[in-house]
Design an enzyme around this catalytic site. Structure first.
Site, short mmCIF file in Angstrom:
data_model
loop_
_atom_site.label_atom_id
_atom_site.label_comp_id
_atom_site.label_asym_id
_atom_site.label_seq_id
_atom_site.Cartn_x
_atom_site.Cartn_y
_atom_site.Cartn_z
N SER A 1 53.09 45.37 50.50
CA SER A 1 51.85 45.87 49.59
C SER A 1 51.03 44.61 49.95
CB SER A 1 52.09 45.72 48.31
OG SER A 1 51.06 45.92 47.53
N TYR B 1 55.91 42.22 40.25
CA TYR B 1 55.68 43.00 41.49
C TYR B 1 55.29 42.20 42.56
CZ TYR B 1 53.78 47.00 44.31
OH TYR B 1 53.44 47.89 45.25
N1 LIG Z 1 50.25 53.74 46.28
C1 LIG Z 1 49.98 52.48 46.44
O1 LIG Z 1 48.73 52.19 46.43
C2 LIG Z 1 50.82 51.52 47.20
C3 LIG Z 1 50.21 50.32 47.45
C4 LIG Z 1 51.24 49.25 48.38
C5 LIG Z 1 52.39 49.42 48.35
N2 LIG Z 1 52.90 50.63 47.92
C6 LIG Z 1 54.53 50.84 48.28
O2 LIG Z 1 54.60 51.97 48.89
C7 LIG Z 1 55.73 52.48 48.37
C8 LIG Z 1 55.92 54.00 48.10
O3 LIG Z 1 55.29 54.22 46.94
P1 LIG Z 1 54.26 55.33 46.80
O4 LIG Z 1 52.67 54.77 46.58
O5 LIG Z 1 54.42 56.36 47.96
O6 LIG Z 1 54.82 55.71 45.38
P2 LIG Z 1 55.37 57.16 44.77
O7 LIG Z 1 54.96 58.37 45.08
O8 LIG Z 1 55.74 56.83 43.31
O9 LIG Z 1 57.08 57.16 45.76
C9 LIG Z 1 57.97 56.42 45.55
C10 LIG Z 1 59.23 57.11 46.02
O10 LIG Z 1 60.35 56.19 45.76
C11 LIG Z 1 61.11 57.06 45.19
N3 LIG Z 1 62.45 56.38 44.18
C12 LIG Z 1 62.05 55.73 42.91
N4 LIG Z 1 63.20 55.19 42.53
C13 LIG Z 1 64.27 55.34 43.48
C14 LIG Z 1 65.78 55.14 43.59
N5 LIG Z 1 66.14 54.58 42.61
N6 LIG Z 1 66.37 55.48 44.58
C15 LIG Z 1 65.62 56.41 45.49
N7 LIG Z 1 64.25 56.62 45.63
C16 LIG Z 1 63.61 56.05 44.53
C17 LIG Z 1 60.59 58.02 44.54
O11 LIG Z 1 61.43 59.28 44.48
P3 LIG Z 1 62.33 59.45 43.38
O12 LIG Z 1 61.57 59.53 42.15
O13 LIG Z 1 62.62 61.16 43.49
O14 LIG Z 1 63.77 59.02 43.40
C18 LIG Z 1 59.53 58.37 45.21
O15 LIG Z 1 59.78 59.22 46.26
C19 LIG Z 1 56.40 51.62 47.58
O16 LIG Z 1 57.11 50.51 47.76
C20 LIG Z 1 55.16 50.69 46.94
O17 LIG Z 1 55.43 49.58 46.09
C21 LIG Z 1 52.18 51.54 47.47
#
Ligand SMILES: NC(=O)c1ccc[n+]([C@@H]2O[C@H](COP(=O)([O-])OP(=O)(O)OC[C@H]3O[C@@H](n4cnc5c(N)ncnc54)[C@H](OP(=O)(O)O)[C@@H]3O)[C@@H](O)[C@H]2O)c1
Length: 254
Positions: free
Chosen positions: A149, A162
């Site tokens: 991130s 975080y």
């Molecule tokens: N969105 C942003 O602005 C942003 C910015 C920078 C970085 N990121 C990073 O991008 C990545 C993806 O995030 P996103 O934004 O796409 O958020 P998201 O829509 O909340 O997706 C998170 C995913 O992680 C899965 N997950 C959560 N706990 C888990 C576990 N214990 N085992 C297996 N899977 C698990 C969730 O699926 P289930 O709940 O079905 O398990 C979901 O598919 C993260 O690492 C986040 O830190 C996001």
């Protein structure tokens, strides 16, 4: 038309929503068979059906990657059923922000368990298979893509733990990159800015309001924008390794 990733297998964690879901779709559209890993299996099944319907191949695997046995099991099932492993998108993560003072420390435990522990378990279980794929056609190279991130580059007030986890992802990725470079396993780190996903829905109400204010009036990224960056990384020629990609919305300043 032949896809650039024909004959390869990709495993995506957190494939049930957001960046993971979009990444699985784009990798499948380029010809990879995709293994979809997360806890919400109904979502994974729906995505697998969609990918299959579009002429791709997908395998839905329910796993909580914070449990090492389940992380190992997800990798083993992928290799057992899809027969190899060329690309891992280590994407599952959670962002629980807020002041350190009086923070519910279970939130810290969740972030450390998933953003660091889960990512490490999946990487550890995958690396022998990635090294093997890197010696084989069609690409003779393999990819471990770790999702960090902007928070892995810049620490901010209210984001301490975080920041800790995502800076850790960056440090681990660079060390791993050096270890596996000669084995032709490319280790990359992707650092998204604000992306429109479910990520903020896990925040406490007061913290979420503050965060929303920070991005008010800004056009944030779509999950497909980050999936596109991931697809770019894994479709470079064998000699080219994209070590790090920082992708912010145009209007995001911090
Ligand atoms: N969105 C942003 O602005 C942003 C910015 C920078 C970085 N990121 C990073 O991008 C990545 C993806 O995030 P996103 O934004 O796409 O958020 P998201 O829509 O909340 O997706 C998170 C995913 O992680 C899965 N997950 C959560 N706990 C888990 C576990 N214990 N085992 C297996 N899977 C698990 C969730 O699926 P289930 O709940 O079905 O398990 C979901 O598919 C993260 O690492 C986040 O830190 C996001």
């Amino acid at each position: 038309m032949a896809g650039e990733l024909d004959g390869t297998v990709a495993l995506v964690t957190g494939a049930s929503s957001g960046i993971g879901q979009a990444s699985a779709r784009i990798l499948a559209s380029r010809g990879a068979s995709v293994s979809l890993v997360a806890r919400r299996v109904d979502r994974l099944d729906a995505l697998a059906r969609e990918i299959d319907g579009d002429g791709g191949r997908a395998l839905a695997i329910q796993a909580d990657v914070t449990d090492q046995e389940q992380a190992i099991g997800a990798v083993q099932r992928t290799v057992g059923e899809l027969e190899r492993l060329d690309i891992v998108v280590n994407n599952a993560g959670v962002m629980l922000l807020g002041p350190l003072l009086d923070a519910p420390t279970q939130e810290w435990d969740r972030m450390i368990a998933l953003n660091l522990g889960g990512l490490l378990y999946v990487a550890h279980a995958s690396l022998p298979h990635l090294l093997a794929a890197a010696e084989q056609e069609p690409r003779r190279v393999a990819d471990l893509v770790n999702i960090s991130s902007v928070a892995g580059r810049v620490a901010r007030l209210g984001s301490g733990v975080y920041n800790l986890t995502k800076h850790g992802v960056g440090a681990f990725s660079e060390s791993a990159r050096q270890e596996f470079a000669r084995g032709h396993v490319r280790v990359s780190v992707v650092e998204p800015g604000a992306v429109d996903t479910e990520l903020p829905t896990h925040l406490r109400e007061s913290v979420r309001e503050q965060m929303m204010k920070r991005f008010e009036g800004i056009e944030i990224l779509h999950p497909e924008d980050i999936a596109d960056a991931i697809a770019y990384i894994v479709t470079r020629p064998r000699r080219v390794a994209i070590n790090e990609l920082l992708v912010r919305p145009t209007e995001q300043t911090g």
